[in-house]
Design an enzyme around this catalytic site. Structure first.
Site, PDB file in Angstrom:
ATOM      1  N   LYS A   1     -16.886  14.119  19.976  1.00 27.52           N
ATOM      2  CA  LYS A   1     -17.842  14.943  20.620  1.00 27.52           C
ATOM      3  C   LYS A   1     -17.797  14.429  22.264  1.00 27.52           C
ATOM      4  CE  LYS A   1     -21.367  16.155  18.426  1.00 27.52           C
ATOM      5  NZ  LYS A   1     -22.538  15.757  17.800  1.00 27.52           N
TER       6      LYS A   1
ATOM      7  N   MET B   1     -24.488  12.538  10.363  1.00 26.46           N
ATOM      8  CA  MET B   1     -25.689  11.778  11.181  1.00 26.46           C
ATOM      9  C   MET B   1     -26.250  12.313  12.274  1.00 26.46           C
ATOM     10  SD  MET B   1     -22.720   8.919  12.374  1.00 26.46           S
ATOM     11  CE  MET B   1     -21.749  10.017  12.953  1.00 26.46           C
TER      12      MET B   1
ATOM     13  N   ARG C   1     -14.207  21.327  19.974  1.00 32.30           N
ATOM     14  CA  ARG C   1     -13.121  20.475  19.401  1.00 32.30           C
ATOM     15  C   ARG C   1     -12.082  21.487  18.816  1.00 32.30           C
ATOM     16  NH1 ARG C   1     -17.321  19.362  14.582  1.00 32.30           N
ATOM     17  NH2 ARG C   1     -17.131  21.432  13.815  1.00 32.30           N
TER      18      ARG C   1
ATOM     19  N   GLY D   1      13.016   6.390 -10.739  1.00 31.00           N
ATOM     20  CA  GLY D   1      12.064   6.860 -11.642  1.00 31.00           C
ATOM     21  C   GLY D   1      10.758   6.334 -11.467  1.00 31.00           C
ATOM     22  N   THR D   2       9.851   6.924 -10.328  1.00 27.96           N
ATOM     23  CA  THR D   2       8.780   6.133 -10.158  1.00 27.96           C
ATOM     24  C   THR D   2       7.650   5.903 -10.775  1.00 27.96           C
ATOM     25  OG1 THR D   2       8.400   7.889  -8.773  1.00 27.96           O
ATOM     26  CG2 THR D   2       9.234   6.270  -7.521  1.00 27.96           C
ATOM     27  N   ASN D   3       7.664   6.880 -11.910  1.00 30.40           N
ATOM     28  CA  ASN D   3       6.497   6.644 -13.051  1.00 30.40           C
ATOM     29  C   ASN D   3       6.610   5.315 -13.547  1.00 30.40           C
ATOM     30  OD1 ASN D   3       5.760   9.265 -11.880  1.00 30.40           O
ATOM     31  ND2 ASN D   3       6.586  10.197 -13.820  1.00 30.40           N
ATOM     32  N   ASP D   4       7.851   5.354 -14.213  1.00 29.80           N
ATOM     33  CA  ASP D   4       8.014   3.910 -14.740  1.00 29.80           C
ATOM     34  C   ASP D   4       7.969   2.898 -14.134  1.00 29.80           C
ATOM     35  OD1 ASP D   4       8.198   4.196 -17.722  1.00 29.80           O
ATOM     36  OD2 ASP D   4       9.839   5.349 -17.243  1.00 29.80           O
TER      37      ASP D   4
ATOM     38  N   GLY E   1     -22.948  16.988  10.049  1.00 26.44           N
ATOM     39  CA  GLY E   1     -24.372  16.957   9.529  1.00 26.44           C
ATOM     40  C   GLY E   1     -24.491  15.572   8.750  1.00 26.44           C
TER      41      GLY E   1
ATOM     42  N   ARG F   1      15.695  16.699 -18.138  1.00 28.16           N
ATOM     43  CA  ARG F   1      15.154  15.825 -19.552  1.00 28.16           C
ATOM     44  C   ARG F   1      15.798  16.398 -20.642  1.00 28.16           C
ATOM     45  NH1 ARG F   1      10.404  16.544 -16.299  1.00 28.16           N
ATOM     46  NH2 ARG F   1       9.638  14.726 -15.638  1.00 28.16           N
TER      47      ARG F   1
ATOM     48  N   TYR G   1      17.526  12.504  -1.222  1.00 28.29           N
ATOM     49  CA  TYR G   1      16.908  13.656  -1.574  1.00 28.29           C
ATOM     50  C   TYR G   1      15.399  13.050  -2.510  1.00 28.29           C
ATOM     51  CZ  TYR G   1      18.710  12.926  -6.054  1.00 28.29           C
ATOM     52  OH  TYR G   1      18.978  12.620  -7.434  1.00 28.29           O
TER      53      TYR G   1
ATOM     54  N   ARG H   1     -26.991  12.394  20.984  1.00 25.53           N
ATOM     55  CA  ARG H   1     -26.320  12.874  19.837  1.00 25.53           C
ATOM     56  C   ARG H   1     -25.030  12.015  19.157  1.00 25.53           C
ATOM     57  NH1 ARG H   1     -24.122  17.933  23.087  1.00 25.53           N
ATOM     58  NH2 ARG H   1     -23.675  18.837  20.914  1.00 25.53           N
TER      59      ARG H   1
ATOM     60  N   ARG I   1      19.992  13.696 -17.598  1.00 20.91           N
ATOM     61  CA  ARG I   1      19.577  12.378 -18.003  1.00 20.91           C
ATOM     62  C   ARG I   1      19.777  12.101 -19.360  1.00 20.91           C
ATOM     63  NH1 ARG I   1      13.464  10.428 -17.328  1.00 20.91           N
ATOM     64  NH2 ARG I   1      13.057  11.647 -19.243  1.00 20.91           N
TER      65      ARG I   1
ATOM     66  N   SER J   1      18.593   6.883  -8.925  1.00 21.81           N
ATOM     67  CA  SER J   1      17.426   8.051  -8.602  1.00 21.81           C
ATOM     68  C   SER J   1      16.164   7.346  -9.301  1.00 21.81           C
ATOM     69  CB  SER J   1      17.600   9.093  -9.827  1.00 21.81           C
ATOM     70  OG  SER J   1      16.551   9.950  -9.619  1.00 21.81           O
TER      71      SER J   1
ATOM     72  N   GLU K   1      14.163   2.268 -12.493  1.00 20.76           N
ATOM     73  CA  GLU K   1      12.935   2.292 -12.883  1.00 20.76           C
ATOM     74  C   GLU K   1      12.479   1.208 -13.682  1.00 20.76           C
ATOM     75  OE1 GLU K   1      12.498   5.559 -15.914  1.00 20.76           O
ATOM     76  OE2 GLU K   1      14.447   5.146 -16.723  1.00 20.76           O
TER      77      GLU K   1
ATOM     78  N   CYS L   1      13.086  10.848  -8.884  1.00 17.48           N
ATOM     79  CA  CYS L   1      12.818  12.006  -9.585  1.00 17.48           C
ATOM     80  C   CYS L   1      11.368  12.002 -10.305  1.00 17.48           C
ATOM     81  CB  CYS L   1      13.917  12.181 -10.599  1.00 17.48           C
ATOM     82  SG  CYS L   1      14.061  10.900 -11.716  1.00 17.48           S
TER      83      CYS L   1
ATOM     84  N   HIS M   1     -14.448   9.661 -12.160  1.00 17.05           N
ATOM     85  CA  HIS M   1     -13.718   9.622 -13.087  1.00 17.05           C
ATOM     86  C   HIS M   1     -13.212  10.911 -13.570  1.00 17.05           C
ATOM     87  CE1 HIS M   1     -12.710   9.904 -17.468  1.00 17.05           C
ATOM     88  NE2 HIS M   1     -12.481   8.770 -17.378  1.00 17.05           N
TER      89      HIS M   1
HETATM   90  P1  ADP Z   1     -23.876  17.949  15.229  1.00 13.70           P
HETATM   91  O1  ADP Z   1     -22.857  16.877  15.465  1.00 13.70           O
HETATM   92  O2  ADP Z   1     -24.483  17.866  13.818  1.00 13.70           O
HETATM   93  O3  ADP Z   1     -23.163  19.378  15.573  1.00 13.70           O
HETATM   94  P2  ADP Z   1     -25.130  17.961  17.509  1.00 13.70           P
HETATM   95  O4  ADP Z   1     -25.176  16.819  18.814  1.00 13.70           O
HETATM   96  O5  ADP Z   1     -23.944  18.954  18.241  1.00 13.70           O
HETATM   97  O6  ADP Z   1     -25.068  17.935  16.308  1.00 13.70           O
HETATM   98  O7  ADP Z   1     -26.325  18.834  18.120  1.00 13.70           O
HETATM   99  C1  ADP Z   1     -27.052  19.969  17.209  1.00 13.70           C
HETATM  100  C2  ADP Z   1     -27.329  20.831  18.175  1.00 13.70           C
HETATM  101  O8  ADP Z   1     -28.378  20.642  19.122  1.00 13.70           O
HETATM  102  C3  ADP Z   1     -26.266  21.289  18.883  1.00 13.70           C
HETATM  103  O9  ADP Z   1     -25.574  22.569  18.001  1.00 13.70           O
HETATM  104  C4  ADP Z   1     -26.949  21.892  20.003  1.00 13.70           C
HETATM  105  O10 ADP Z   1     -26.975  23.395  19.962  1.00 13.70           O
HETATM  106  C5  ADP Z   1     -27.979  21.207  20.048  1.00 13.70           C
HETATM  107  N1  ADP Z   1     -28.097  20.208  21.198  1.00 13.70           N
HETATM  108  C6  ADP Z   1     -27.653  19.200  21.369  1.00 13.70           C
HETATM  109  N2  ADP Z   1     -27.834  18.655  22.763  1.00 13.70           N
HETATM  110  C7  ADP Z   1     -28.248  19.710  23.436  1.00 13.70           C
HETATM  111  C8  ADP Z   1     -28.857  19.663  24.866  1.00 13.70           C
HETATM  112  N3  ADP Z   1     -28.481  18.447  25.655  1.00 13.70           N
HETATM  113  N4  ADP Z   1     -29.279  21.128  25.105  1.00 13.70           N
HETATM  114  C9  ADP Z   1     -29.447  21.940  24.242  1.00 13.70           C
HETATM  115  N5  ADP Z   1     -29.213  21.886  22.992  1.00 13.70           N
HETATM  116  C10 ADP Z   1     -28.444  20.723  22.646  1.00 13.70           C
HETATM  117 MG    MG Z   2      11.251   6.875 -17.147  1.00 12.84          MG
HETATM  118 MG    MG Z   3     -22.729  20.238  17.238  1.00  9.15          MG
END
Ligand code: ADP
Ligand code: MG
Ligand code: MG
Length: 887
Positions: A22, A102, A336, A773-776, A100, A571, A859, A91, A626, A771, A752, A839, A452
Site C-alpha cells: 500500500k 489487519m 495495486r 520415480g520420485t514417489n518411491d 481485512g 505401467r 523431460y 493504515r 516399465r 527416469s 527410485e 515419471c 488433515h
Molecule cells: P484495507 O487495507 O483493509 O483496504 P485501508 O487502509 O485501505 O484498509 O482503509 C480502509 C478504507 O478506509 C479505505 O478503503 C479508504 O476508503 C478509507 N481510508 C483510508 N485512509 C483514508 C483517508 N486518508 N481518507 C479517507 N478515507 C480513507
Molecule cells: Mg516406483
Molecule cells: Mg484498502
C-alpha cells in the site's frame, strides 16, 4: 541510523519490502502526479524492531514528528489544532496484500477540542463532525484498546431507537453528540482510562496497534494458509483524511481497470455516494455501478478514467484502486496490481500482448500452471443461481455433488451402494479415511489449508472445502445461519472457490478441456484463445520435454491430444488384472518350470496386443514401458478374505483345492513391508521368464506395428534398481532377445531407490536412460510409507513447519532433490548422452517442474490431464521476467 519513515515523495513501488504494498504504491501514485492526499509511511523495519523489542525503536518518535511537520505544511493544517485540525488515517499495509486481516483507524486527531474546528472546515456541518468523532472512538476503542465492538453497536442501536430511526443518517448532530458521550463512557468502562484527547498520543497508539495487528489471530492464520512468511512485519501509512461523506457531491468507490473475473476490457467498479470508504469495504450499504458516477459527476468520472488508464499503462497490468470524492474533488487512496481469477489472468495477459503493452514471454510469465489446472476442472453452472449455504476455504479443487453424510463408515456404506456422498465433519482424522476415499468431496467446518482434511484430499485429488466456520456440525445434521441440512440432503461443494450450495448444482465440463479434446475451436471463446496462444508460446520456448504416464490406448490418445511428446511411463501391472487374473494365478501357483512357461506363453499374446494398441496411438513418439513392478501377491485375493473362504469351505466339508493352493501361496508370499520386498527388478531376477515375456511382447508388437507402417520407438524401463549388477543382468537378457528378433529399443532404468541415485555413475554404464520415480524416492528417502503417513501425522508436520507442503505433492529440493541432482551429475559424467526424465507424480507439479528444469532433466512425464500444465510451466522455466508486479 536506520531510516524508519519515508515521505510519499521518497518512496516507490520498488520499495515494497520496506514500505509494504500500500505504501509503495501510494508513493508511486504521488510521484506520478496523481491526486493522493499527503502522507508518509513507517517502514516494516520499524515494525519488526518494535515486535522484537516490545517498544518503539530508538528515534522513531522524533522521526515521525519531523514527517508529521512536513505533512502539516503540505496539508496546510496542524494535528490537534482546535481551529483547523488535520485528521489522518493510520493504515496497515504489508508486502503481500492480506485483505481485512489487519487494522486501519480513520479520523485520528479528533477530540473534544477539535471537533468544532472540523465542523468549521466543512462550513458548519456539525452532524458530520460529531459522526466522524464517534467513528474514531469506535474504531480506536476496538482496534487499539480491544473494547468489544458490540458495546458500541449496542449504544448506536439505542441512540437510533431513541431518535425513532433505523438508519445512521437519521441521527442528527445532537444525537451524535450524545452518542459520543456514551461512547466515551464505554471506553472508560472497558479500559479504565479516558479516551485520549491528545492527537499525537492517538497517533502513536494507533501506529502501535497496527504493528501489533501483524500478530493478531486472524493475520497469523491467514499467513499460514497463504504461506506468507511470519517475520515480514507490516508498514504503517499515515495519510491526511479526505471525506466522501460530506453530502451528495461526495462519495467513495473501488474500481478495477478491467473485469477481474473474466478479464473483459473496460473499467469495472462500485460507487457509493455520500459515504466513507469503510462503508463500501464493509459492504454495509448497497453500492451502484461506477458508470452511475458518469451521470452524477462527469468531471470527476472523466478524471478517474484518465487516471486509471495512466495507472494501467504505468504498471502494465490490471490495477485495482480505492478512491474518494470530496465535494467534487477526486482523491486516490490506494492502488495495486489487482488480484484476478485464473480465467482473467490468461485473458488479460493475451490482451496486453495484443495491445503491445507486454510481449509473449511476459504474458507467459504472468500466468501459472496452477491457474491453468484450475481452469481444467469441471465447474458448476451457476446460471440457475443456486442457493449459497456457506463459504469455506478452497482446499482442493473440483466440483462435487452428493448427499451429506456425517460419519465415515456410513459414507463408505452409502458409496458402496452406488450413492454419491459428501462427507461432512467438524474436522477429519485418520479414522475418517475410508469415508474420505468413498466420498465425492469433503466438507469441514474447522481447519485451514493444512488441516488433515485438506492435506489428504489434495493427496487423493479429491474436492475439499474446509473451515466453513458458519456451519455447525452435529451428528445427523448441520445448521448454518438458521438453516438445517439433514443427513441424506444433497449439497454441492466447489473446491476451487470454497462455496457450498444447497441441492445438486449442474456440472459443466471446462471449455479449456473441450478445446484440448478438439471439440471446441480456439476462436469460440476469448479464454480458450488466450490459453491456446500462451501455451503455443510455452511450447516454443521450453527446453523440457513433456510426456505422459499412460497405460491404455485411450489415455495415450488423450495425452497426445493434450500435447504429450511421448509416454514416459506405461505401467504394465494394470494389464494383469481383470479377466487375466486367472492366468496370473496360474503363473504364481506353477509347480514346475513347464507350468510356468505355459502360463507365460498364454500371457504373451495378450501383452503383445496391449503394446500394439499403445504403439499405434503413439505412432512416431517414444513409449517407455516399465517392466512389472508390484509384488506378485497384489494379483491374488487378500489374505483374510481367502482364509475365511477356505475355512468356510472346509467346515462345510467342501474343500476347494484351488482356493487352498492360493491361500498357501498368499501365506508364503506374505511380507511385512511389501513396498520394500520382492518387487520390481527383484521379481524379474527371481521369476524366470517373466521379464523375458514382457520384452518379447514389446519386440513382437514393434514388428507387427512396423508391418502396418506405424513408427515405434520403444524404451524398456527396469524398476527398483539399486545396483548396477541388477540392471546388467536384465539388460543383457533384453538385448539378446531384442537382437534375436531384429528390434532396437533403448533399455534404461528408474532411479527410485536412494542407492541407485548414489551409484548413478555406475548404473549409467548399463542404462540408455534414467527416469526418476520420485514417489518411491520420496518414500525411501524420508523413510515414509505414503499410505500411512499422510493421514497419520502430516497435518502435525505441516503445523510444525517441518515442511511447508507435503513432499509427495512437491519435491523436497533439499533432500530428495539432492539425490536427483547427484544422479543427474554422476549419470551424465559417466555417459554424456544419458537421456533423463521423471515419471513420479511430481512431474506434473509446477514447483517441482522448475526444480527438474534447473537440475537439467530432459523431460517430465505426468498424468495426461496435467500435460498442458507441465507444458506451460516448462515454458515459464525458460522465460525471464521483464519486470511485473503481478505477484
Ligand atoms: P484495507 O487495507 O483493509 O483496504 P485501508 O487502509 O485501505 O484498509 O482503509 C480502509 C478504507 O478506509 C479505505 O478503503 C479508504 O476508503 C478509507 N481510508 C483510508 N485512509 C483514508 C483517508 N486518508 N481518507 C479517507 N478515507 C480513507
Ligand atoms: Mg516406483
Ligand atoms: Mg484498502
Amino acid at each position: 541510523m536506520t531510516k524508519y519513515v519515508y515521505d510519499f515523495a521518497e518512496g516507490s513501488k520498488e520499495l515494497k519490502d520496506l514500505l509494504g504494498g500500500k505504501g509503495g504504491n501510494l508513493a508511486e501514485m504521488a510521484n506520478l502526479g496523481l491526486p493522493v492526499p499527503p502522507g508518509f509511511t513507517v517502514t516494516t523495519d520499524a515494525c519488526r524492531a518494535y515486535l522484537r523489542g516490545g517498544d518503539e525503536p530508538f528515534g522513531l518518535a522524533d522521526e515521525i514528528g519531523l514527517h508529521l511537520e512536513r505533512l502539516e505544511r503540505q496539508a496546510g493544517r496542524r494535528l490537534g489544532d482546535p481551529a483547523d485540525p488535520l485528521l489522518v488515517s493510520v493504515r496497515s499495509g504489508a508486502k503481500f496484500s492480506m485483505p481485512g486481516m489487519m487494522e486501519t483507524i480513520l479520523n485520528v486527531g479528533l477530540s473534544d477540542a477539535t471537533v468544532a474546528g472540523l465542523a468549521a472546515q466543512t462550513g458548519g456541518d456539525d452532524r458530520f463532525a460529531w459522526d466522524s468523532y464517534r467513528r474514531l472512538i469506535q474504531m480506536f476503542g476496538r482496534t487499539v484498546c480491544g473494547v468489544p465492538g458490540e458495546a458500541f453497536e449496542q449504544a448506536l442501536d439505542d441512540a437510533k431507537r431513541a431518535a425513532g430511526t433505523t438508519d445512521d443518517l437519521g441521527l442528527d448532530a445532537a444525537a451524535l453528540r450524545g452518542l459520543v458521550t456514551r461512547y466515551r463512557e464505554i471506553f472508560r468502562e472497558h479500559t479504565g482510562r479516558d479516551f485520549p484527547q491528545d492527537a499525537r498520543e492517538q497517533l502513536d497508539q494507533s501506529i502501535r496497534a497496527v504493528f501489533n495487528s501483524w500478530n493478531g489471530e486472524r493475520a497469523v492464520l491467514y499467513r499460514r494458509q497463504e504461506h506468507i512468511p511470519a517475520d515480514l512485519g507490516t508498514a504503517v501509512n499515515i495519510v491526511a483524511m479526505v471525506f466522501g461523506n460530506l453530502g451528495p457531491d461526495s462519495g467513495t468507490g473501488v474500481a478495477f481497470t478491467r473485469d477481474p473475473a473474466t478479464g473483459a476490457p473496460g473499467v469495472y467498479g462500485d460507487y457509493l455516494a455520500n459515504a466513507q470508504g469503510e462503508d463500501v469495504v464493509a459492504g454495509i450499504r448497497n453500492t451502484v455501478p461506477l458508470q452511475q458516477l458518469a451521470a452524477d459527476d462527469k468531471r470527476a468520472y472523466d478524471e478517474l478514467m484518465v487516471i486509471m488508464a495512466k495507472l494501467e499503462a504505468h504498471y502494465r497490468d490490471l490495477c485495482d484502486i480505492e478512491f474518494t470524492i470530496e465535494r467534487g474533488k477526486l482523491w486516490m487512496l490506494q492502488t495495486r496490481v489487482g488480484k484476478r481469477t485464473a480465467a482473467a489472468a490468461f485473458v488479460i495477459a493475451a490482451q496486453l500482448v495484443d495491445e503491445g503493452v507486454i510481449d509473449l514471454d511476459e504474458a507467459l510469465h504472468r500466468v501459472t500452471g496452477a491457474q491453468l489446472a484450475q481452469l481444467m476442472f469441471p465447474a458448476f453452472d451457476l446460471t440457475q443461481a443456486p442457493e449459497r449455504l456457506a463459504r469455506g476455504i478452497a482446499a482442493s479443487p473440483g466440483a462435487a455433488v452428493g448427499a451429506v453424510v456425517f460419519d465415515a463408515k456410513r459414507a463408505a456404506a452409502r458409496a458402496a451402494r452406488g450413492e454419491r456422498v459428501i462427507l461432512v465433519r467438524r474436522e477429519t482424522n485418520p479414522d475418517d479415511l475410508p469415508g474420505m476415499i468413498a466420498a465425492q468431496g469433503i466438507l469441514t467446518s474447522r481447519g485451514g489449508k493444512t488441516s488433515h482434511a485438506a492435506v489428504v484430499a489434495r493427496g487423493m485429488g479429491k474436492t475439499c472445502v474446509c473451515g466453513a466456520d458458519r456451519i455447525e456440525v452435529h451428528d445427523g445434521h448441520f445448521t448454518v445461519d438458521g438453516r438445517t441440512v439433514a443427513e441424506g440432503d444433497v449439497v454441492s461443494i466447489d473446491g476451487s472457490t470454497g462455496t457450498v450450495y444447497l441441492g445438486a448444482v449442474p456440472v459443466q465440463e471446462s471449455p479449456v478441456v473441450r478445446y484440448f479434446e478438439g471439440t471446441l475451436s480456439p476462436d469460440a471463446d476469448p479464454l480458450v484463445a488466450a490459453v491456446d496462444r500462451i501455451l503455443a508460446h510455452a511450447d516454443k520456448v521450453r527446453r523440457l520435454g513433456v510426456r505422459a504416464n499412460a497405460d491404455t490406448e485411450d489415455d495415450a490418445a488423450r495425452a497426445r491430444r493434450f500435447g504429450a511428446q511421448g509416454i514416459g511411463l506405461c505401467r504394465t501391472e494394470h494389464m494383469f488384472l481383470g479377466e487375466r487374473r486367472p492366468l496370473v494365478e496360474r503363473l504364481i501357483l506353477a509347480g514346475t518350470d513347464d507350468e510356468r512357461d505355459k502360463a507365460l506363453a498364454d500371457l504373451l499374446p495378450l501383452q503383445r496386443a496391449d503394446f500394439e494398441r499403445l504403439f499405434e496411438a503413439m505412432n512416431g513418439l517414444p513409449v517407455t514401458i516399465r517392466l512389472i513392478d508390484p509384488p506378485l501377491h497384489e494379483f491374488l485375493p487378500p489374505l483374510d478374505e481367502l482364509a475365511v473362504r477356505v475355512a468356510l469351505e472346509e467346515s462345510r466339508g467342501e474343500p476347494d483345492g484351488h482356493d487352498r493352493a492360493l491361500l498357501d501361496a498368499v501365506q508364503r508370499m506374505h511380507e511385512e513391508n511389501p513396498m520394500l520386498g520382492l518387487r520390481g527388478v527383484r521379481l524379474g531376477l527371481v521369476v524366470p521368464g517373466l521379464f523375458a515375456m514382457q520384452i518379447r511382447a514389446v519386440a513382437e508388437a514393434t514388428i507387427a506395428c512396423r508391418e502396418r507402417g506405424i513408427t515405434v520407438r520403444p524404451e524398456i524401463m527396469v524398476p527398483l534398481v539399486g545396483a548396477v549388477q541388477e540392471l546388467e543382468a536384465v539388460r543383457e537378457e533384453a538385448l539378446r532377445l531384442l537382437g534375436s528378433l531384429g528390434v532396437q529399443a533403448r533399455v534404461g532404468t528408474m532411479i527410485e531407490v536412494p542407492r541407485a541415485a548414489l551409484t548413478a555413475g555406475e548404473i549409467a554404464r548399463a542404462a540408455d536412460f534414467f527416469s526418476f520415480g520420485t514417489n518411491d524416492l520420496t518414500q525411501m528417502g524420508w523413510g515414509f510409507s505414503r499410505d500411512d503417513v499422510e493421514g497419520a501425522f502430516f497435518t502435525r508436520y505441516l503445523e510444525l513447519g517441518i515442511f511447508g507442503v507435503s513432499p509427495f505433492e512437491s519435491i523436497d529440493r533439499d533432500g530428495v532433490g539432492r539425490l536427483v541432482r547427484i544422479a543427474v551429475d554422476e549419470g551424465r559424467r559417466a555417459r554424456p548422452d544419458l537421456h533423463i526424465g521423471v515419471c513420479g507424480e511430481h512431474g506434473g507439479d509446477p514447483a517441482s517442474i522448475h526444480f527438474f528444469h534447473d537440475a537439467g532433466l530432459d523431460y517430465v512425464s505426468c498424468s495426461p490431464f496435467r500435460v498442458p500444465v507441465a507444458r506451460l510451466e516448462a515454458g515459464r522455466c525458460s522465460v525471464v521476467a521483464t519486470g511485473s508486479d503481478s505477484r
